[in-house]
Design a protein around this motif. Structure first.
Motif, PDB file in Angstrom:
ATOM      1  N   PHE A 299      -6.308  -6.956 -11.078  1.00 33.24           N
ATOM      2  CA  PHE A 299      -5.710  -8.069 -10.858  1.00 33.24           C
ATOM      3  C   PHE A 299      -4.781  -8.051  -9.538  1.00 33.24           C
ATOM      4  CE2 PHE A 299      -7.211  -9.554 -15.328  1.00 33.24           C
ATOM      5  CZ  PHE A 299      -8.418  -9.664 -14.877  1.00 33.24           C
ATOM      6  N   GLN A 300      -3.699  -6.930 -10.105  1.00 35.33           N
ATOM      7  CA  GLN A 300      -2.725  -6.574  -9.058  1.00 35.33           C
ATOM      8  C   GLN A 300      -3.249  -6.025  -8.113  1.00 35.33           C
ATOM      9  OE1 GLN A 300      -2.857  -5.836 -12.225  1.00 35.33           O
ATOM     10  NE2 GLN A 300      -0.936  -6.463 -13.280  1.00 35.33           N
ATOM     11  N   ILE A 301      -4.250  -5.177  -7.702  1.00 38.35           N
ATOM     12  CA  ILE A 301      -4.758  -4.615  -6.721  1.00 38.35           C
ATOM     13  C   ILE A 301      -5.521  -5.608  -5.910  1.00 38.35           C
ATOM     14  CG2 ILE A 301      -6.521  -3.109  -5.772  1.00 38.35           C
ATOM     15  CD1 ILE A 301      -6.140  -1.381  -8.386  1.00 38.35           C
ATOM     16  N   MET A 302      -6.095  -6.616  -6.546  1.00 32.73           N
ATOM     17  CA  MET A 302      -6.763  -7.690  -5.928  1.00 32.73           C
ATOM     18  C   MET A 302      -5.599  -8.566  -4.954  1.00 32.73           C
ATOM     19  SD  MET A 302      -9.172  -9.081  -4.579  1.00 32.73           S
ATOM     20  CE  MET A 302     -10.560  -8.040  -5.512  1.00 32.73           C
ATOM     21  N   ALA A 303      -4.633  -8.683  -5.735  1.00 37.23           N
ATOM     22  CA  ALA A 303      -3.539  -9.691  -5.174  1.00 37.23           C
ATOM     23  C   ALA A 303      -2.886  -8.859  -3.972  1.00 37.23           C
ATOM     24  CB  ALA A 303      -2.262  -9.846  -6.110  1.00 37.23           C
ATOM     25  N   ARG A 304      -3.208  -7.462  -3.684  1.00 33.58           N
ATOM     26  CA  ARG A 304      -2.375  -6.961  -2.656  1.00 33.58           C
ATOM     27  C   ARG A 304      -3.368  -7.235  -1.481  1.00 33.58           C
ATOM     28  NH1 ARG A 304       1.644  -3.521  -0.790  1.00 33.58           N
ATOM     29  NH2 ARG A 304       2.689  -3.778  -2.929  1.00 33.58           N
ATOM     30  N   TRP A 305      -4.811  -6.943  -1.990  1.00 34.84           N
ATOM     31  CA  TRP A 305      -5.756  -7.089  -1.078  1.00 34.84           C
ATOM     32  C   TRP A 305      -5.829  -8.461  -0.402  1.00 34.84           C
ATOM     33  CZ3 TRP A 305      -8.314  -4.172   2.031  1.00 34.84           C
ATOM     34  CH2 TRP A 305      -8.719  -2.903   1.806  1.00 34.84           C
ATOM     35  N   LYS A 306      -5.693  -9.393  -0.950  1.00 37.48           N
ATOM     36  CA  LYS A 306      -5.644 -10.835  -0.791  1.00 37.48           C
ATOM     37  C   LYS A 306      -4.516 -11.096   0.124  1.00 37.48           C
ATOM     38  CE  LYS A 306      -5.525 -14.349  -3.435  1.00 37.48           C
ATOM     39  NZ  LYS A 306      -5.112 -15.312  -4.656  1.00 37.48           N
ATOM     40  N   ASN A 307      -3.344 -10.505   0.135  1.00 35.98           N
ATOM     41  CA  ASN A 307      -2.160 -10.666   1.073  1.00 35.98           C
ATOM     42  C   ASN A 307      -2.755  -9.982   2.449  1.00 35.98           C
ATOM     43  OD1 ASN A 307       0.246 -11.602   1.497  1.00 35.98           O
ATOM     44  ND2 ASN A 307       1.091  -9.691   1.382  1.00 35.98           N
ATOM     45  N   ILE A 308      -3.534  -8.847   2.200  1.00 35.97           N
ATOM     46  CA  ILE A 308      -3.518  -8.258   3.504  1.00 35.97           C
ATOM     47  C   ILE A 308      -4.622  -8.896   4.231  1.00 35.97           C
ATOM     48  CG2 ILE A 308      -4.623  -5.980   4.446  1.00 35.97           C
ATOM     49  CD1 ILE A 308      -3.252  -4.444   2.146  1.00 35.97           C
ATOM     50  N   ILE A 309      -5.848  -9.339   3.604  1.00 32.64           N
ATOM     51  CA  ILE A 309      -6.861  -9.833   4.327  1.00 32.64           C
ATOM     52  C   ILE A 309      -6.478 -11.527   4.863  1.00 32.64           C
ATOM     53  CG2 ILE A 309      -9.343 -11.023   3.735  1.00 32.64           C
ATOM     54  CD1 ILE A 309      -9.656  -8.618   1.816  1.00 32.64           C
ATOM     55  N   LEU A 310      -5.679 -12.354   4.040  1.00 33.59           N
ATOM     56  CA  LEU A 310      -5.526 -13.639   4.526  1.00 33.59           C
ATOM     57  C   LEU A 310      -4.314 -13.571   5.706  1.00 33.59           C
ATOM     58  CD1 LEU A 310      -5.177 -15.195   1.209  1.00 33.59           C
ATOM     59  CD2 LEU A 310      -7.061 -15.564   2.702  1.00 33.59           C
ATOM     60  N   ASN A 311      -3.685 -12.467   5.783  1.00 30.54           N
ATOM     61  CA  ASN A 311      -2.796 -12.319   6.824  1.00 30.54           C
ATOM     62  C   ASN A 311      -3.451 -11.696   8.183  1.00 30.54           C
ATOM     63  OD1 ASN A 311       0.221 -12.943   6.491  1.00 30.54           O
ATOM     64  ND2 ASN A 311      -0.398 -12.128   4.422  1.00 30.54           N
ATOM     65  N   GLY A 312      -4.997 -11.527   7.948  1.00 24.42           N
ATOM     66  CA  GLY A 312      -5.392 -10.926   9.078  1.00 24.42           C
ATOM     67  C   GLY A 312      -5.404  -9.352   9.344  1.00 24.42           C
ATOM     68  N   LEU A 313      -5.086  -8.811   8.422  1.00 27.70           N
ATOM     69  CA  LEU A 313      -4.871  -7.331   8.480  1.00 27.70           C
ATOM     70  C   LEU A 313      -5.917  -6.478   7.769  1.00 27.70           C
ATOM     71  CD1 LEU A 313      -0.991  -7.696   7.480  1.00 27.70           C
ATOM     72  CD2 LEU A 313      -1.806  -7.181   9.549  1.00 27.70           C
ATOM     73  N   ASP A 314      -6.109  -5.195   7.903  1.00 20.39           N
ATOM     74  CA  ASP A 314      -6.721  -4.358   7.294  1.00 20.39           C
ATOM     75  C   ASP A 314      -6.125  -3.196   6.415  1.00 20.39           C
ATOM     76  OD1 ASP A 314      -6.078  -2.477   8.988  1.00 20.39           O
ATOM     77  OD2 ASP A 314      -7.714  -2.680  10.519  1.00 20.39           O
ATOM     78  N   GLU A 315      -7.191  -2.300   5.828  1.00 19.03           N
ATOM     79  CA  GLU A 315      -6.748  -1.451   4.756  1.00 19.03           C
ATOM     80  C   GLU A 315      -5.610  -0.468   5.530  1.00 19.03           C
ATOM     81  OE1 GLU A 315      -9.650   2.073   4.787  1.00 19.03           O
ATOM     82  OE2 GLU A 315     -10.239   0.118   4.053  1.00 19.03           O
ATOM     83  N   LYS A 316      -5.790  -0.309   6.808  1.00 19.07           N
ATOM     84  CA  LYS A 316      -4.789   0.576   7.415  1.00 19.07           C
ATOM     85  C   LYS A 316      -3.107   0.136   7.228  1.00 19.07           C
ATOM     86  CE  LYS A 316      -3.845   2.549  12.254  1.00 19.07           C
ATOM     87  NZ  LYS A 316      -2.194   2.019  12.253  1.00 19.07           N
ATOM     88  N   TYR A 317      -2.908  -1.266   7.191  1.00 19.25           N
ATOM     89  CA  TYR A 317      -1.728  -1.908   7.056  1.00 19.25           C
ATOM     90  C   TYR A 317      -1.146  -1.462   5.624  1.00 19.25           C
ATOM     91  CZ  TYR A 317       1.888  -5.418   6.168  1.00 19.25           C
ATOM     92  OH  TYR A 317       3.087  -5.920   6.019  1.00 19.25           O
ATOM     93  N   PHE A 318      -1.721  -1.121   4.792  1.00 19.70           N
ATOM     94  CA  PHE A 318      -1.380  -0.647   3.509  1.00 19.70           C
ATOM     95  C   PHE A 318      -0.695   0.752   3.741  1.00 19.70           C
ATOM     96  CE2 PHE A 318      -2.080   1.929  -0.451  1.00 19.70           C
ATOM     97  CZ  PHE A 318      -1.212   1.401  -1.288  1.00 19.70           C
ATOM     98  N   TYR A 319      -1.522   1.772   4.273  1.00 24.05           N
ATOM     99  CA  TYR A 319      -1.053   3.186   4.352  1.00 24.05           C
ATOM    100  C   TYR A 319      -0.170   3.048   5.415  1.00 24.05           C
ATOM    101  CZ  TYR A 319      -5.469   3.987   1.963  1.00 24.05           C
ATOM    102  OH  TYR A 319      -6.292   4.156   0.923  1.00 24.05           O
ATOM    103  N   ASP A 320      -0.127   2.360   6.323  1.00 27.25           N
ATOM    104  CA  ASP A 320       1.092   2.287   7.500  1.00 27.25           C
ATOM    105  C   ASP A 320       2.408   1.994   6.682  1.00 27.25           C
ATOM    106  OD1 ASP A 320      -0.496   3.026   9.566  1.00 27.25           O
ATOM    107  OD2 ASP A 320      -0.604   0.869  10.447  1.00 27.25           O
ATOM    108  N   SER A 321       2.377   0.969   5.706  1.00 28.89           N
ATOM    109  CA  SER A 321       3.589   0.599   5.022  1.00 28.89           C
ATOM    110  C   SER A 321       4.270   1.586   4.063  1.00 28.89           C
ATOM    111  CB  SER A 321       3.155  -0.739   4.189  1.00 28.89           C
ATOM    112  OG  SER A 321       2.505  -0.423   3.136  1.00 28.89           O
TER     113      SER A 321
END
Length: 352
Positions: A299-321
C-alpha cells in the motif's frame, strides 16, 4: 448519498457485510475512491464501486443535510486560528479566484444547486479520466475483473483550466480572529516551482535541513532552544501545477513576532554558512530512512507510485530523487538557500 438502486445506508451496509472499507476524498486536482478488501470479495464489491462512480443520484434531501452540516462545520472552524491561517495563506499565494486559493463560504453552500452537482459529476466522474491503482495480494484475474466493471467507461481527457495566479502585492499580514486569543497561527510562504523543475529534488534536501523533520534547524532552535512552540515545520506543497514553500507553526501570541525573527535567522544562516558534513549526513540518513519506511508494504509503495504518476512523472523521478539525496553538496544547498530562502520573498501571516 445513494444511487438509483441503493440508498446511502444500503451502500454502507454492503461494504460492511464483506468486512471491507471504502473511502472517498477530494483534493485540488483529483478525487479518489479507495477500497480495502479481501481479494475473494472483489467480485461482489467492484460492481458497487462502479455504481458509485456512474450512478449517484444526489437527492435534494441529502444535499440539504450536506449544506447544513458543512455550514455548521465551517462556523466552528472559522473560530480556529490555524484554519483561518491555512485559508488565507493560499489566497495570498495564488489569488482567491485560483483553484488553489479559492475557499468555501456559507454563501457558497447556500447557492449550491442539485443541477450544478449533477453537471459536475457527469463531466468529471461519469465522463472524466479514470486511473486505477491496485496493490496487495491480487487475484490472477484482476485485470479481467477491472475490465469487466470499468473497461467501458469513457475515460475522457480532463479539460485544461488555465487560471492565472494573482498573488497578493502586500507581504505581511496580522489578523485578529479572536480578541481573547492566546495563540498565534504563523504561516510563511513563497511561490515555488512544481516537481518538474530541476531545483525541486535538491530543494527537498534543503527543506529537510531547514524544517522538514524533528531534528531540523527550525525545530532545534524554536522548539528545543527557545520553547516558543511544540512543533514547527517547513514543506513544499504537493500541487501538480504551481507549488509553494511554506513554514507553519502555532506559538504563543506574545512570542509570535519573535518566532518569525528566528525563522528569518535560520534562513540567513543557511544563505551565509555551509552546512557541515555531520549535519548533512544526518539529513541524508533521515531522508533515505523515510523513503525505506514509505516502501514498507504494497500500500505504501502504491501511494508513492500514485504521487509519481498523477504528477505526470515516471519511475526515473524516484531514482533521481535518491541520487539527489546522496549527491547534493553543501555548496549546492547554500546556493539554493540564497535563491529561495529570502524573507522578502515570503508572505508573512499571523492569525490570533
Amino acid at each position: 448519498n445513494g444511487t438509483r438502486n441503493k440508498t446511502a445506508y444500503q451502500l454502507n451496509e454492503h461494504f460492511e457485510y464483506y468486512g471491507s472499507y471504502v473511502n472517498r476524498n477530494c483534493y485540488n486536482e483529483t478525487a479518489t475512491i479507495t477500497l480495502h478488501c479481501l481479494a475473494r470479495h472483489l467480485e461482489a464489491l467492484l460492481p458497487v464501486v462502479r455504481e458509485m462512480l456512474v450512478d449517484a443520484i444526489f437527492p435534494e434531501e441529502e444535499i440539504r443535510i450536506y449544506k447544513q452540516n458543512m455550514k455548521q462545520r465551517l462556523n466552528v472552524n472559522m473560530k480556529k486560528s490555524d484554519f483561518v491561517a491555512g485559508r488565507l495563506i493560499d489566497v495570498y499565494l495564488y489569488g482567491e479566484k485560483h483553484p488553489y486559493g479559492k475557499y468555501s463560504s456559507a454563501e457558497d453552500f447556500d447557492a449550491l444547486q442539485q443541477e450544478q452537482i449533477k453537471a459536475f459529476y457527469k463531466k468529471y466522474y461519469q465522463q472524466g479520466r479514470l486511473v486505477i491503482f491496485a496493490s496487495g495480494r491480487l487475484p490472477t484475474d484482476l485485470e479481467e475483473q477491472l475490465n469487466k466493471y470499468f473497461g467501458d467507461l469513457p475515460n475522457g481527457e480532463i479539460p485544461s483550466i488555465d487560471t492565472p495566479i494573482t498573488p497578493a502585492t502586500e507581504k505581511k499580514y496580522r489578523i485578529i480572529n479572536d480578541e481573547a486569543g492566546v495563540q498565534g497561527s504563523i504561516r510563511l510562504a513563497r511561490p515555488f516551482p512544481n516537481r518538474h523543475h530541476p531545483d525541486f529534488l535538491k530543494a527537498q534536501v534543503l527543506n529537510a535541513l531547514f524544517g522538514g523533520f524533528f531534528g531540523s534547524r527550525l525545530m532545534l532552535n524554536i522548539r528545543e532552544d527557545k520553547g516558543y512552540t511544540y512543533g514547527i515545520h517547513s514543506y513544499l506543497q504537493n500541487h501538480i501545477s504551481q507549488s509553494a514553500w511554506l513554514v507553519s507553526t502555532e506559538a504563543g501570541r506574545e512570542v509570535s513576532e519573535a518566532t518569525i525573527e528566528e525563522v528569518h535567522k535560520e534562513m540567513k544562516d543557511l544563505r551565509e554558512e555551509l552546512v557541515d558534513d555531520e549535519e548533512l549526513l544526518l539529513v541524508r540518513n533521515y531522508m533515505m530512512g523515510s523513503i525505506l519506511g514509505d516502501l514498507d508494504g504494497p500500500f505504501q509503495i502504491m501511494a508513492r507510485w500514485k504521487n509519481i504518476i498523477l504528477n505526470g512523472l515516471d519511475e526515473k523521478y524516484f531514482y533521481d530523487s535518491m541520487a539527489a539525496i546522496k549527491s547534493v553538496t553543501a555548496e549546492e544547498l547554500q546556493q539554493l538557500a540564497q535563491k529561495y530562502l529570502n524573507p522578502e520573498d515570503f508572505y508573512e501571516l499571523v492569525v490570533v
